[in-house]
Design an enzyme around this catalytic site. Structure first.
Site, PDB file in Angstrom:
ATOM      1  N   SER A   1       0.828  -1.227   0.000  1.00 23.66           N
ATOM      2  CA  SER A   1       0.000   0.000   0.000  1.00 23.66           C
ATOM      3  C   SER A   1       0.850   1.259   0.000  1.00 23.66           C
ATOM      4  O   SER A   1       0.311   2.351  -0.176  1.00 23.66           O
ATOM      5  CB  SER A   1      -1.012   0.045   1.139  1.00 23.66           C
ATOM      6  OG  SER A   1      -0.655  -0.758   2.185  1.00 23.66           O
TER       7      SER A   1
ATOM      8  N   CYS B 110       0.062   0.674  10.507  1.00 21.34           N
ATOM      9  CA  CYS B 110       0.806  -0.597  10.410  1.00 21.34           C
ATOM     10  C   CYS B 110       0.522  -1.364   9.140  1.00 21.34           C
ATOM     11  O   CYS B 110      -0.591  -1.313   8.653  1.00 21.34           O
ATOM     12  CB  CYS B 110       0.455  -1.478  11.605  1.00 21.34           C
ATOM     13  SG  CYS B 110       1.115  -0.760  13.106  1.00 21.34           S
ATOM     14  N   PRO B 111       1.504  -2.044   8.583  1.00 21.68           N
ATOM     15  CA  PRO B 111       2.891  -2.160   9.050  1.00 21.68           C
ATOM     16  C   PRO B 111       3.792  -0.973   8.679  1.00 21.68           C
ATOM     17  O   PRO B 111       4.926  -0.920   9.115  1.00 21.68           O
ATOM     18  CB  PRO B 111       3.377  -3.423   8.334  1.00 21.68           C
ATOM     19  CG  PRO B 111       2.566  -3.472   7.067  1.00 21.68           C
ATOM     20  CD  PRO B 111       1.229  -2.879   7.403  1.00 21.68           C
TER      21      PRO B 111
ATOM     22  N   ASP C 273      -1.336   3.104  15.649  1.00 20.53           N
ATOM     23  CA  ASP C 273      -1.939   1.799  15.308  1.00 20.53           C
ATOM     24  C   ASP C 273      -1.626   0.841  16.456  1.00 20.53           C
ATOM     25  O   ASP C 273      -0.535   0.912  17.037  1.00 20.53           O
ATOM     26  CB  ASP C 273      -1.332   1.252  13.995  1.00 20.53           C
ATOM     27  CG  ASP C 273      -2.223   0.219  13.313  1.00 20.53           C
ATOM     28  OD1 ASP C 273      -2.622  -0.756  13.985  1.00 20.53           O
ATOM     29  OD2 ASP C 273      -2.508   0.380  12.116  1.00 20.53           O
TER      30      ASP C 273
ATOM     31  N   ASP D 106      -5.970   4.374  19.710  1.00 23.18           N
ATOM     32  CA  ASP D 106      -7.108   4.402  18.798  1.00 23.18           C
ATOM     33  C   ASP D 106      -7.027   5.687  17.950  1.00 23.18           C
ATOM     34  O   ASP D 106      -7.012   6.795  18.499  1.00 23.18           O
ATOM     35  CB  ASP D 106      -8.401   4.386  19.639  1.00 23.18           C
ATOM     36  CG  ASP D 106      -9.646   4.449  18.766  1.00 23.18           C
ATOM     37  OD1 ASP D 106      -9.535   4.600  17.529  1.00 23.18           O
ATOM     38  OD2 ASP D 106     -10.753   4.348  19.339  1.00 23.18           O
TER      39      ASP D 106
ATOM     40  N   ASP E  84      -5.374   5.548   6.684  1.00 20.99           N
ATOM     41  CA  ASP E  84      -5.756   4.382   5.867  1.00 20.99           C
ATOM     42  C   ASP E  84      -6.517   3.382   6.729  1.00 20.99           C
ATOM     43  O   ASP E  84      -6.466   2.182   6.501  1.00 20.99           O
ATOM     44  CB  ASP E  84      -4.447   3.759   5.304  1.00 20.99           C
ATOM     45  CG  ASP E  84      -4.690   2.716   4.231  1.00 20.99           C
ATOM     46  OD1 ASP E  84      -5.777   2.708   3.630  1.00 20.99           O
ATOM     47  OD2 ASP E  84      -3.778   1.899   3.986  1.00 20.99           O
TER      48      ASP E  84
ATOM     49  N   LYS F  97     -13.170   3.807   2.125  1.00 18.51           N
ATOM     50  CA  LYS F  97     -13.398   2.428   1.660  1.00 18.51           C
ATOM     51  C   LYS F  97     -14.846   2.310   1.186  1.00 18.51           C
ATOM     52  O   LYS F  97     -15.757   2.832   1.829  1.00 18.51           O
ATOM     53  CB  LYS F  97     -13.135   1.422   2.788  1.00 18.51           C
ATOM     54  CG  LYS F  97     -11.839   1.683   3.564  1.00 18.51           C
ATOM     55  CD  LYS F  97     -10.600   1.250   2.812  1.00 18.51           C
ATOM     56  CE  LYS F  97      -9.347   1.670   3.570  1.00 18.51           C
ATOM     57  NZ  LYS F  97      -8.105   1.440   2.849  1.00 18.51           N
TER      58      LYS F  97
HETATM   59  C1  LIG Z   1      -5.073  -1.072   5.538  1.00 18.27           C
HETATM   60  S1  LIG Z   1      -4.145  -1.134   7.020  1.00 18.27           S
HETATM   61  C2  LIG Z   1      -3.022   0.187   6.846  1.00 18.27           C
HETATM   62  C3  LIG Z   1      -1.860  -0.090   5.962  1.00 18.27           C
HETATM   63  C4  LIG Z   1      -0.849   1.003   5.982  1.00 18.27           C
HETATM   64  N1  LIG Z   1      -1.353   2.238   5.400  1.00 18.27           N
HETATM   65  C5  LIG Z   1       0.393   0.598   5.232  1.00 18.27           C
HETATM   66  O1  LIG Z   1       0.655   1.190   4.189  1.00 18.27           O
HETATM   67  O2  LIG Z   1       1.128  -0.286   5.695  1.00 18.27           O
HETATM   68  C6  LIG Z   1      -5.272  -0.540   8.198  1.00 18.27           C
HETATM   69  C7  LIG Z   1      -4.702  -0.374   9.589  1.00 18.27           C
HETATM   70  O3  LIG Z   1      -5.609   0.409  10.330  1.00 18.27           O
HETATM   71  C8  LIG Z   1      -5.525  -0.012  11.665  1.00 18.27           C
HETATM   72  N2  LIG Z   1      -6.736   0.469  12.368  1.00 18.27           N
HETATM   73  C9  LIG Z   1      -8.019   0.156  12.141  1.00 18.27           C
HETATM   74  N3  LIG Z   1      -8.813   0.809  13.008  1.00 18.27           N
HETATM   75  C10 LIG Z   1      -7.999   1.566  13.774  1.00 18.27           C
HETATM   76  C11 LIG Z   1      -8.215   2.468  14.851  1.00 18.27           C
HETATM   77  N4  LIG Z   1      -9.431   2.744  15.291  1.00 18.27           N
HETATM   78  N5  LIG Z   1      -7.139   3.060  15.401  1.00 18.27           N
HETATM   79  C12 LIG Z   1      -5.888   2.824  14.954  1.00 18.27           C
HETATM   80  N6  LIG Z   1      -5.635   1.966  13.955  1.00 18.27           N
HETATM   81  C13 LIG Z   1      -6.666   1.349  13.368  1.00 18.27           C
HETATM   82  C14 LIG Z   1      -5.406  -1.524  11.585  1.00 18.27           C
HETATM   83  O4  LIG Z   1      -4.796  -2.030  12.757  1.00 18.27           O
HETATM   84  C15 LIG Z   1      -4.539  -1.680  10.336  1.00 18.27           C
HETATM   85  O5  LIG Z   1      -3.172  -1.851  10.688  1.00 18.27           O
END
Ligand SMILES: C[S@@+](CC[C@H](N)C(=O)[O-])C[C@H]1O[C@@H](n2cnc3c(N)ncnc32)[C@H](O)[C@@H]1O
Length: 366
Positions: free
Chosen positions: A188, A221-222, A240, A260, A277, A306
């Site tokens: 990504s 993450c990651p 994250d 969060d 993201d 999304k």
């Molecule tokens: C699609 S992944 C992100 C990928 C990232 N942009 C990358 O390029 O590696 C979505 C991330 O959002 C995190 N996530 C979802 N809801 C969240 C929240 N309320 N607070 C923090 N992180 C959150 C998930 O743990 C996940 O790691």
């Protein structure tokens, strides 16, 4: 030529059609969109002649969310003779285009059409020569002149047309070719890199993607998006609960907050970029981004909405409208753009930039 061809991600033809129909009508251009599901393009046939050209000139391409490219085309050329494909194609353009600066022989972004790309490459040289002979193309490449497109949808079967270089995608097939950096932690990463190319003019990168800036990455993450910011020598606050790639943490430019993203507040007052993201409902993400921008917690934001639902164009439009209304209500002048990028799947990427604020004490110019 009274049709507008729009390239899009296969599967998003209905969204692309709904969008062009609505945005053309807002400019009092009426017509109907032909949609073939999963074809990777849409044809918008204008009722009045010359109106496809008007749209190609005046409907800002960057305001289209689902279109990767926008061009004027004529009738479909079928059964091109094997011994001379060039003449009928050039013939379509004589008297329509003069002195074009570039030729792109393209196909839809589908698996079937991919098989035609080798043939397209071979045809490009004789086609260019034929077009130069007839003055359809200038003798030299010129990025400031119209672009000629020959769009093969099947063997021996193509649309021929043109786009304006100041109102089109500069990329072949509307797709920027980006190389996946082998040390990036996730694919990504290319989404954010593509967003930079699409939303930030190249000559503004040094100012708006400057080294030393502070950025917040929600749902980091990651670390694919954080990687892009780190590459630009920024300091990144990555939020994250999951694990960040150790290679990014070792740079010393990343602070990881296991928190969060919806409750996180900026740890300092000079955050320039907010990127996000997180996989969540579009309205929830849009509201969070708006809150940050209204509070002046960041200057520019890039985030994904999304779209797992059916009415995807309506969903995006409503969210963009809600962001705009709230920024306006708070006296914040902003630029808002959204695009379904090549690296986006069931989603679009949105860019919002605070330009200036009418509220005293919130002047943003640098
Ligand atoms: C699609 S992944 C992100 C990928 C990232 N942009 C990358 O390029 O590696 C979505 C991330 O959002 C995190 N996530 C979802 N809801 C969240 C929240 N309320 N607070 C923090 N992180 C959150 C998930 O743990 C996940 O790691």
């Amino acid at each position: 030529m009274n049709k507008l061809a729009l390239y899009c991600r296969p599967g998003f033809e209905k969204e692309c059609a709904a969008e062009i129909t609505e945005k053309a009508a807002a400019r009092e251009v009426f017509g109907f969109a032909r949609v073939k599901e999963n074809s990777g393009y849409v044809l918008f046939e204008c009722y009045q002649p010359e109106e496809a050209d008007k749209l190609a000139r005046e409907l800002p391409f960057r305001e289209l969310i689902f279109a990767r490219q926008m061009l004027v085309v004529g009738e479909l050329l079928k059964d091109l003779p094997v011994d001379d494909r060039v003449s009928p194609i050039v013939g379509m353009l004589v008297g329509v285009v003069q002195g074009a600066g570039e030729l792109r022989v393209e196909v839809p972004d589908t698996n079937d059409a991919k098989e035609l790309t080798k043939f397209c490459r071979k045809l490009t040289v004789p086609l260019r020569a034929g077009m130069r002979e007839q003055n359809v193309m200038a003798q030299r490449e010129n990025p400031h002149r119209p672009v000629v497109h020959v769009f093969f949808i099947a063997p021996g079967c193509c649309y021929v047309g043109y786009s304006y270089s100041n109102n089109n995608s500069p990329f072949y097939m509307g797709i920027p070719r980006l190389k996946f950096p082998s040390d990036a932690p996730s694919r990504s990463t290319l989404k954010l890199e593509e967003a930079f190319h699409v939303f930030i003019p190249a000559d503004e990168w040094d100012e708006r993607l400057a080294s030393g800036m502070h950025a917040v990455d929600l749902g980091a993450c990651p670390g694919g998006w954080t990687y892009q910011l780190v590459q630009r020598s920024m300091m990144v606050h990555a939020v994250d609960n999951g694990p960040m790639a150790p290679s990014l943490m070792e740079t010393g430019q990343v602070t990881h907050y296991k928190a969060d993203g919806f409750r996180f507040e900026p740890p300092r007052n000079n955050i320039y970029w907010l990127v996000c993201d997180m996989v969540e409902k579009p309205a929830k993400v849009a509201q969070l981004m708006t809150d940050w921008l209204v509070k002046g917690w960041c200057r520019e934001a890039i985030f994904n909405l999304k779209l797992p639902m059916k009415k995807r164009y309506e969903e995006v439009s409503q969210n963009l409208q809600a962001i705009k209304e709230q920024l306006d209500e708070n006296g914040i002048n902003s630029e808002i753009h959204a695009k379904q990028l090549y690296h986006d799947r069931e989603e679009v990427t949105v860019h919002v930039r605070r330009m200036w604020s009418a509220v005293p004490g919130r002047r943003d110019e640098r």
